[in-house]
Write a protein that holds these residues in place. Structure first.
Motif, PDB file in Angstrom:
ATOM      1  N   MET A  36      11.440   1.929 -13.046  1.00 50.14           N
ATOM      2  CA  MET A  36      11.009   2.361 -11.710  1.00 50.14           C
ATOM      3  C   MET A  36      11.363   1.240 -10.741  1.00 50.14           C
ATOM      4  O   MET A  36      11.180   0.075 -11.079  1.00 50.14           O
ATOM      5  CB  MET A  36       9.493   2.519 -11.713  1.00 50.14           C
ATOM      6  CG  MET A  36       9.047   3.879 -11.329  1.00 50.14           C
ATOM      7  SD  MET A  36       7.242   3.927 -11.294  1.00 50.14           S
ATOM      8  CE  MET A  36       7.073   5.586 -10.768  1.00 50.14           C
ATOM      9  N   PRO A  37      11.854   1.547  -9.539  1.00 51.44           N
ATOM     10  CA  PRO A  37      12.176   0.458  -8.619  1.00 51.44           C
ATOM     11  C   PRO A  37      10.923  -0.307  -8.202  1.00 51.44           C
ATOM     12  O   PRO A  37       9.872   0.298  -8.014  1.00 51.44           O
ATOM     13  CB  PRO A  37      12.777   1.170  -7.403  1.00 51.44           C
ATOM     14  CG  PRO A  37      12.808   2.604  -7.723  1.00 51.44           C
ATOM     15  CD  PRO A  37      12.055   2.862  -8.978  1.00 51.44           C
ATOM     16  N   TYR A  38      11.017  -1.619  -8.107  1.00 52.19           N
ATOM     17  CA  TYR A  38       9.903  -2.441  -7.623  1.00 52.19           C
ATOM     18  C   TYR A  38      10.437  -3.813  -7.272  1.00 52.19           C
ATOM     19  O   TYR A  38      11.540  -4.177  -7.651  1.00 52.19           O
ATOM     20  CB  TYR A  38       8.791  -2.548  -8.672  1.00 52.19           C
ATOM     21  CG  TYR A  38       9.070  -3.526  -9.794  1.00 52.19           C
ATOM     22  CD1 TYR A  38       9.957  -3.205 -10.821  1.00 52.19           C
ATOM     23  CD2 TYR A  38       8.472  -4.778  -9.821  1.00 52.19           C
ATOM     24  CE1 TYR A  38      10.223  -4.103 -11.842  1.00 52.19           C
ATOM     25  CE2 TYR A  38       8.732  -5.688 -10.846  1.00 52.19           C
ATOM     26  CZ  TYR A  38       9.612  -5.339 -11.854  1.00 52.19           C
ATOM     27  OH  TYR A  38       9.880  -6.229 -12.851  1.00 52.19           O
ATOM     28  N   GLU A  39       9.629  -4.546  -6.530  1.00 54.06           N
ATOM     29  CA  GLU A  39      10.003  -5.935  -6.254  1.00 54.06           C
ATOM     30  C   GLU A  39       8.796  -6.852  -6.476  1.00 54.06           C
ATOM     31  O   GLU A  39       8.781  -7.665  -7.365  1.00 54.06           O
ATOM     32  CB  GLU A  39      10.539  -6.062  -4.821  1.00 54.06           C
ATOM     33  CG  GLU A  39      11.042  -7.463  -4.491  1.00 54.06           C
ATOM     34  CD  GLU A  39      11.328  -7.649  -3.009  1.00 54.06           C
ATOM     35  OE1 GLU A  39      11.750  -6.677  -2.344  1.00 54.06           O
ATOM     36  OE2 GLU A  39      11.120  -8.768  -2.511  1.00 54.06           O
ATOM     37  N   CYS A  40       7.724  -6.679  -5.648  1.00 51.11           N
ATOM     38  CA  CYS A  40       6.651  -7.683  -5.641  1.00 51.11           C
ATOM     39  C   CYS A  40       5.533  -7.404  -6.645  1.00 51.11           C
ATOM     40  O   CYS A  40       4.824  -8.312  -7.035  1.00 51.11           O
ATOM     41  CB  CYS A  40       6.057  -7.793  -4.244  1.00 51.11           C
ATOM     42  SG  CYS A  40       5.131  -6.328  -3.725  1.00 51.11           S
ATOM     43  N   ASN A  41       5.344  -6.134  -7.029  1.00 47.09           N
ATOM     44  CA  ASN A  41       4.236  -5.741  -7.916  1.00 47.09           C
ATOM     45  C   ASN A  41       2.884  -6.103  -7.298  1.00 47.09           C
ATOM     46  O   ASN A  41       1.881  -6.220  -7.990  1.00 47.09           O
ATOM     47  CB  ASN A  41       4.397  -6.428  -9.283  1.00 47.09           C
ATOM     48  CG  ASN A  41       3.681  -5.696 -10.401  1.00 47.09           C
ATOM     49  OD1 ASN A  41       2.955  -4.731 -10.138  1.00 47.09           O
ATOM     50  ND2 ASN A  41       3.841  -6.135 -11.613  1.00 47.09           N
ATOM     51  N   SER A  42       2.847  -6.319  -5.977  1.00 46.72           N
ATOM     52  CA  SER A  42       1.639  -6.845  -5.319  1.00 46.72           C
ATOM     53  C   SER A  42       1.241  -6.046  -4.080  1.00 46.72           C
ATOM     54  O   SER A  42       0.451  -6.530  -3.278  1.00 46.72           O
ATOM     55  CB  SER A  42       1.887  -8.292  -4.878  1.00 46.72           C
ATOM     56  OG  SER A  42       2.291  -9.084  -5.943  1.00 46.72           O
ATOM     57  N   GLY A  43       1.847  -4.880  -3.864  1.00 42.05           N
ATOM     58  CA  GLY A  43       1.455  -4.047  -2.722  1.00 42.05           C
ATOM     59  C   GLY A  43       2.108  -4.426  -1.398  1.00 42.05           C
ATOM     60  O   GLY A  43       1.795  -3.839  -0.364  1.00 42.05           O
ATOM     61  N   GLY A  44       3.051  -5.380  -1.406  1.00 41.38           N
ATOM     62  CA  GLY A  44       3.584  -5.881  -0.139  1.00 41.38           C
ATOM     63  C   GLY A  44       4.916  -5.300   0.304  1.00 41.38           C
ATOM     64  O   GLY A  44       5.169  -5.185   1.505  1.00 41.38           O
ATOM     65  N   CYS A  45       5.785  -4.919  -0.636  1.00 46.04           N
ATOM     66  CA  CYS A  45       7.176  -4.623  -0.238  1.00 46.04           C
ATOM     67  C   CYS A  45       7.452  -3.137  -0.034  1.00 46.04           C
ATOM     68  O   CYS A  45       8.379  -2.781   0.693  1.00 46.04           O
ATOM     69  CB  CYS A  45       8.139  -5.180  -1.286  1.00 46.04           C
ATOM     70  SG  CYS A  45       8.106  -4.288  -2.854  1.00 46.04           S
ATOM     71  N   GLY A  46       6.729  -2.266  -0.689  1.00 44.96           N
ATOM     72  CA  GLY A  46       6.950  -0.820  -0.540  1.00 44.96           C
ATOM     73  C   GLY A  46       8.055  -0.269  -1.421  1.00 44.96           C
ATOM     74  O   GLY A  46       8.366   0.921  -1.347  1.00 44.96           O
ATOM     75  N   SER A  47       8.684  -1.078  -2.280  1.00 44.97           N
ATOM     76  CA  SER A  47       9.808  -0.554  -3.085  1.00 44.97           C
ATOM     77  C   SER A  47       9.370   0.439  -4.156  1.00 44.97           C
ATOM     78  O   SER A  47      10.215   1.136  -4.701  1.00 44.97           O
ATOM     79  CB  SER A  47      10.567  -1.652  -3.827  1.00 44.97           C
ATOM     80  OG  SER A  47      10.438  -2.871  -3.268  1.00 44.97           O
ATOM     81  N   CYS A  48       8.083   0.475  -4.496  1.00 43.94           N
ATOM     82  CA  CYS A  48       7.638   1.322  -5.612  1.00 43.94           C
ATOM     83  C   CYS A  48       6.993   2.630  -5.133  1.00 43.94           C
ATOM     84  O   CYS A  48       6.233   3.243  -5.881  1.00 43.94           O
ATOM     85  CB  CYS A  48       6.649   0.537  -6.470  1.00 43.94           C
ATOM     86  SG  CYS A  48       5.138   0.131  -5.568  1.00 43.94           S
ATOM     87  N   LYS A  49       7.329   3.054  -3.895  1.00 42.37           N
ATOM     88  CA  LYS A  49       6.700   4.265  -3.330  1.00 42.37           C
ATOM     89  C   LYS A  49       6.976   5.504  -4.178  1.00 42.37           C
ATOM     90  O   LYS A  49       8.070   5.668  -4.699  1.00 42.37           O
ATOM     91  CB  LYS A  49       7.305   4.547  -1.950  1.00 42.37           C
ATOM     92  CG  LYS A  49       6.631   3.813  -0.835  1.00 42.37           C
ATOM     93  CD  LYS A  49       7.361   4.092   0.442  1.00 42.37           C
ATOM     94  CE  LYS A  49       7.576   2.804   1.183  1.00 42.37           C
ATOM     95  NZ  LYS A  49       8.490   2.921   2.298  1.00 42.37           N
TER      96      LYS A  49
END
Ligand code: FAD
Ligand code: FES
Length: 341
Positions: A36-49
């Motif tokens: 699944m796409p992601y970057e920060c895993n911390s709620g900040g970047c929005g890549s995992c929408k």
């Protein structure tokens, strides 16, 4: 409530995976090698929408900055901040890439820290199993009485002995960093979930390498530098390490690079500070500018020739991104970065 395994089906793909009822949908996907796409895993970047089509989830951080007002209106959610309560059907993008290392939750014992600057230290932990990760990746820390896990990037390299190291910057009024710097005692046990992150060192090309860090962004960049100097694949490469701090007291790269063992690489380090007043007060005679400005000054037209790794606070990483990807048109595949939200 006892933990159970729930089924997450990704609509319009052939993908379904099991996710524990106390795990985020993102972590559940990655644990099953679903990319699944992601970057920060911390709620900040929005890549995992993603969109929830059917089922129920609990949102751990409903106000997470990774969702814009528009996203909220459209009912979008963040996979790194949602825990399934029932089986779910979701609409999400799934990448074809392979998950490089499947994350798992492990227990580590705190061994102590080495102070690097007034507000930055390298923390050391020990696990009873090998430390498996790629240089540049990060771990999620669960800390007592602190809402939400925090991401910290490893500064050492993978090892059989189970050592984990992290360079951490104390943030004014920061909850997690207050705990780590002031309350954590040698011998305390913590849980970390790791490894995560896509800005890891690539071995699939022979380009010279540019490492750029601002503030706490030093941790993964030091891990990458340590990994390069220990790996024959990189023999003969030129490696630039650029580090930017606010004032001279933030500069600790000489101390960290001294212990590197550059077999046969050429390591060139440049530091810059951005606050003129602090520079003058401490008689700094090095460059006084933002770190992306120094990168451009030193590399100029050769910029497209390198492989880039950079990390730090979002304003710094965004300035480097603009310089590298827009101004100098460095191809996307040569650029790897993490924004420290
Ligand atoms: C990929 C990545 C790697 C990082 N690596 C490093 C590193 O190597 N070294 C380092 O010093 N820092 C690193 N950081 C920054 C680190 O994760 C923390 O944001 C920082 O230490 C400040 O935390 P704090 O609790 O002290 O500050 P606070 O101001 O108390 O908390 C800030 C952070 O906590 C999180 N947060 C706040 N409220 C909630 C909530 N309700 N639920 C969930 N999360 C919440 C957000 O991520 C926010 O940015 C990294 C960040 C990311 C995204
Ligand atoms: S990965 Fe979920 S918001 Fe960044």
């Amino acid at each position: 409530m006892p933990q159970e395994n729930l089924k997450i089906t990704v609509e319009q793909t052939n993908t379904a995976f099991q996710c524990a009822s106390d795990d985020s949908i993102l972590r559940g996907a990655l644990r099953n090698s679903v990319s699944m796409p992601y970057e920060c895993n911390s709620g900040g970047c929005g890549s995992c929408k993603f969109e929830l089509v059917e089922g129920e989830v609990e949102e751990l951080w409903p106000d997470a900055p990774g969702l814009s007002r528009r996203d909220l209106r459209k009912g979008k959610k963040l996979a790194c901040q949602c825990i399934p309560k029932t089986d779910c059907i979701i609409k999400a993008q799934i990448n074809a890439e392979i998950v490089p290392n499947v994350p798992k939750r492990i227990s580590v014992t705190y061994k102590g820290k080495i102070q690097l600057t007034n507000d930055m230290a390298e923390f050391r932990f020990q696990a009873d199993q090998p430390a498996k990760f790629l240089a540049g990746q990060f771990a999620m820390f669960t800390l007592p009485n602190i809402k939400g896990d925090r991401a910290y990037s490893m500064s050492n390299i993978a090892n059989e002995a189970g050592y984990w190291q992290f360079i951490i910057k104390k943030m004014p009024d920061g909850k997690a960093t207050h705990y780590l710097f002031n309350e954590l005692q040698a011998g305390d046990e913590l849980f970390i979930d790791t490894p995560f992150g896509n800005a890891y060192l690539r071995e699939d090309n022979d380009r010279d390498i540019v490492l750029i860090a601002g503030g706490s962004g030093l941790s993964p960049v030091v891990s990458i530098a340590r990994s390069i100097t220990m790996n024959d694949v990189f023999a003969g490469r030129k490696v630039y390490l650029f580090y930017g701090g606010r004032g001279p007291q933030d500069i600790c790269t000489p101390q960290l690079t001294e212990e590197l063992n550059p077999l046969n690489i050429e390591l060139v380090c440049y530091d810059a500070v951005s606050d003129e007043k602090l520079a003058k007060a401490d008689n700094w005679n090095g460059p006084c500018c933002f770190i992306h400005e120094l990168v451009e000054k030193k590399l100029g037209k050769t910029m497209p020739d390198y492989e880039y790794y950079f990390c730090g606070p979002p304003p710094m990483t965004e300035a480097v991104q603009r310089l590298v990807m827009i101004d100098y048109q460095v191809p996307f595949e040569q650029v790897h970065f993490d924004r420290f939200f």
